[in-house]
Scaffold this motif. Structure first.
Motif, PDB file in Angstrom:
ATOM      1  N   GLY A   1      26.817  29.085  36.665  1.00  0.00           N
ATOM      2  CA  GLY A   1      27.160  29.724  35.399  1.00  0.00           C
ATOM      3  C   GLY A   1      27.406  31.215  35.535  1.00  0.00           C
ATOM      4  N   THR A   2      26.784  31.843  36.530  1.00  0.00           N
ATOM      5  CA  THR A   2      26.935  33.288  36.724  1.00  0.00           C
ATOM      6  C   THR A   2      27.407  33.547  38.137  1.00  0.00           C
ATOM      7  OG1 THR A   2      25.103  33.657  35.184  1.00  0.00           O
ATOM      8  CG2 THR A   2      25.753  35.508  36.564  1.00  0.00           C
ATOM      9  N   TYR A   3      28.528  34.234  38.248  1.00  0.00           N
ATOM     10  CA  TYR A   3      29.121  34.517  39.551  1.00  0.00           C
ATOM     11  C   TYR A   3      30.076  35.698  39.425  1.00  0.00           C
ATOM     12  CZ  TYR A   3      32.531  31.604  37.181  1.00  0.00           C
ATOM     13  OH  TYR A   3      33.382  31.086  36.236  1.00  0.00           O
ATOM     14  N   ASP A   4      30.501  36.202  40.571  1.00  0.00           N
ATOM     15  CA  ASP A   4      31.477  37.280  40.594  1.00  0.00           C
ATOM     16  C   ASP A   4      32.382  37.060  41.797  1.00  0.00           C
ATOM     17  OD1 ASP A   4      32.736  39.620  39.728  1.00  0.00           O
ATOM     18  OD2 ASP A   4      31.515  40.871  41.035  1.00  0.00           O
ATOM     19  N   ALA A   5      33.620  37.453  41.679  1.00  0.00           N
ATOM     20  CA  ALA A   5      34.568  37.347  42.787  1.00  0.00           C
ATOM     21  C   ALA A   5      35.635  38.420  42.624  1.00  0.00           C
ATOM     22  CB  ALA A   5      35.203  35.962  42.811  1.00  0.00           C
ATOM     23  N   THR A   6      36.107  38.912  43.754  1.00  0.00           N
ATOM     24  CA  THR A   6      37.201  39.879  43.759  1.00  0.00           C
ATOM     25  C   THR A   6      38.177  39.526  44.868  1.00  0.00           C
ATOM     26  OG1 THR A   6      36.014  41.389  45.228  1.00  0.00           O
ATOM     27  CG2 THR A   6      35.824  41.803  42.859  1.00  0.00           C
ATOM     28  N   ILE A   7      39.395  39.936  44.654  1.00  0.00           N
ATOM     29  CA  ILE A   7      40.430  39.825  45.680  1.00  0.00           C
ATOM     30  C   ILE A   7      41.091  41.196  45.775  1.00  0.00           C
ATOM     31  CG2 ILE A   7      42.603  38.749  46.366  1.00  0.00           C
ATOM     32  CD1 ILE A   7      41.878  36.324  44.712  1.00  0.00           C
ATOM     33  N   ASN A   8      41.308  41.660  46.988  1.00  0.00           N
ATOM     34  CA  ASN A   8      42.082  42.872  47.238  1.00  0.00           C
ATOM     35  C   ASN A   8      43.306  42.471  48.051  1.00  0.00           C
ATOM     36  OD1 ASN A   8      40.471  45.052  46.045  1.00  0.00           O
ATOM     37  ND2 ASN A   8      38.945  44.396  47.527  1.00  0.00           N
ATOM     38  N   THR A   9      44.487  42.884  47.557  1.00  0.00           N
ATOM     39  CA  THR A   9      45.743  42.529  48.214  1.00  0.00           C
ATOM     40  C   THR A   9      46.551  43.787  48.507  1.00  0.00           C
ATOM     41  OG1 THR A   9      46.880  42.279  46.082  1.00  0.00           O
ATOM     42  CG2 THR A   9      45.866  40.301  47.022  1.00  0.00           C
ATOM     43  N   ASP A  10      47.529  43.638  49.394  1.00  0.00           N
ATOM     44  CA  ASP A  10      48.519  44.693  49.605  1.00  0.00           C
ATOM     45  C   ASP A  10      49.584  44.498  48.545  1.00  0.00           C
ATOM     46  OD1 ASP A  10      47.296  45.860  51.816  1.00  0.00           O
ATOM     47  OD2 ASP A  10      48.282  44.510  53.221  1.00  0.00           O
ATOM     48  N   GLY A  11      49.535  45.330  47.512  1.00  0.00           N
ATOM     49  CA  GLY A  11      50.434  45.136  46.380  1.00  0.00           C
ATOM     50  C   GLY A  11      50.185  43.781  45.760  1.00  0.00           C
ATOM     51  N   ASP A  12      51.250  42.994  45.573  1.00  0.00           N
ATOM     52  CA  ASP A  12      51.119  41.654  45.024  1.00  0.00           C
ATOM     53  C   ASP A  12      51.235  40.575  46.099  1.00  0.00           C
ATOM     54  OD1 ASP A  12      50.735  42.689  42.521  1.00  0.00           O
ATOM     55  OD2 ASP A  12      52.802  42.371  41.852  1.00  0.00           O
ATOM     56  N   ASN A  13      51.144  40.974  47.375  1.00  0.00           N
ATOM     57  CA  ASN A  13      51.230  40.039  48.493  1.00  0.00           C
ATOM     58  C   ASN A  13      49.832  39.508  48.824  1.00  0.00           C
ATOM     59  OD1 ASN A  13      51.697  38.629  50.833  1.00  0.00           O
ATOM     60  ND2 ASN A  13      52.280  40.415  52.052  1.00  0.00           N
TER      61      ASN A  13
END
Length: 177
Positions: free
Chosen positions: A32-44
């Protein structure tokens, strides 16, 4: 190229799992509780940096006694290991709409490399002008690889809890300004 940060939209995401119960039916659960991130080069998204953490106390299988047992030292030991984490090391495009995600999954203080297929739904702009991306991750892990060893033998043979855990993870991320 500039780094783009994508943050999880928890109202449109679900971190789900299934495990065999008594060798013949599945019990489903989710975080029920979580976190996530994504880091990309621009939109790639090729080679995106993906990180996830899930709060062990938020495990929900629709049964309070079972949830409390999962949080105990027999399984996740939430008191000493309150989160499970994933840190991606590779996000590789296989073909249009398909990627392969590899990284370290840490459960109960044990870190193991895992690889999962990912269905990449692409990007879309929602009605409020936010750029979103969708991912579906399905995979399997063996819970015993992370020290989740508790089980009980059945009188008829077999065991109460299966070793294989099936993951079904639906994620929606919003592009950050």
């Amino acid at each position: 190229m500039a780094t783009t940060k994508w943050s999880i939209d928890p109202t449109h995401s679900e971190i789900g799992f299934k495990v065999k119960h008594m060798m013949f039916t599945n019990v489903s659960g989710k975080f029920g509780t979580y976190d996530a991130t994504i880091n990309t080069d621009g939109d790639n998204f090729e080679n995106a940096a993906i990180e996830f953490s899930g709060d062990i106390t938020s495990i929900d299988t629709a049964n309070t006694d079972r949830d409390n047992h999962l949080r105990s030292g027999d399984f996740f030991d939430a008191e000493n290991h309150p989160k499970l984490t994933f840190k991606g090391s590779s996000f590789k495009k296989i073909n249009e709409g398909s990627y392969e995600l590899t990284g370290d999954l840490n459960i109960k203080g044990i870190s193991k490399s895992v690889t999962f297929p990912v269905e990449f739904s692409g990007t879309m702009t929602d009605p409020w002008g936010n750029t979103k991306v969708g991912l579906n991750i399905e995979g399997k892990i063996n819970r015993k690889d992370w020290g989740l060893n508790w089980n009980s033998a059945l009188e008829t043979g077999g065991v109460l809890v299966g070793e294989e855990v099936k993951l079904n993870i639906e994620l929606q991320f919003a592009k950050q300004a």
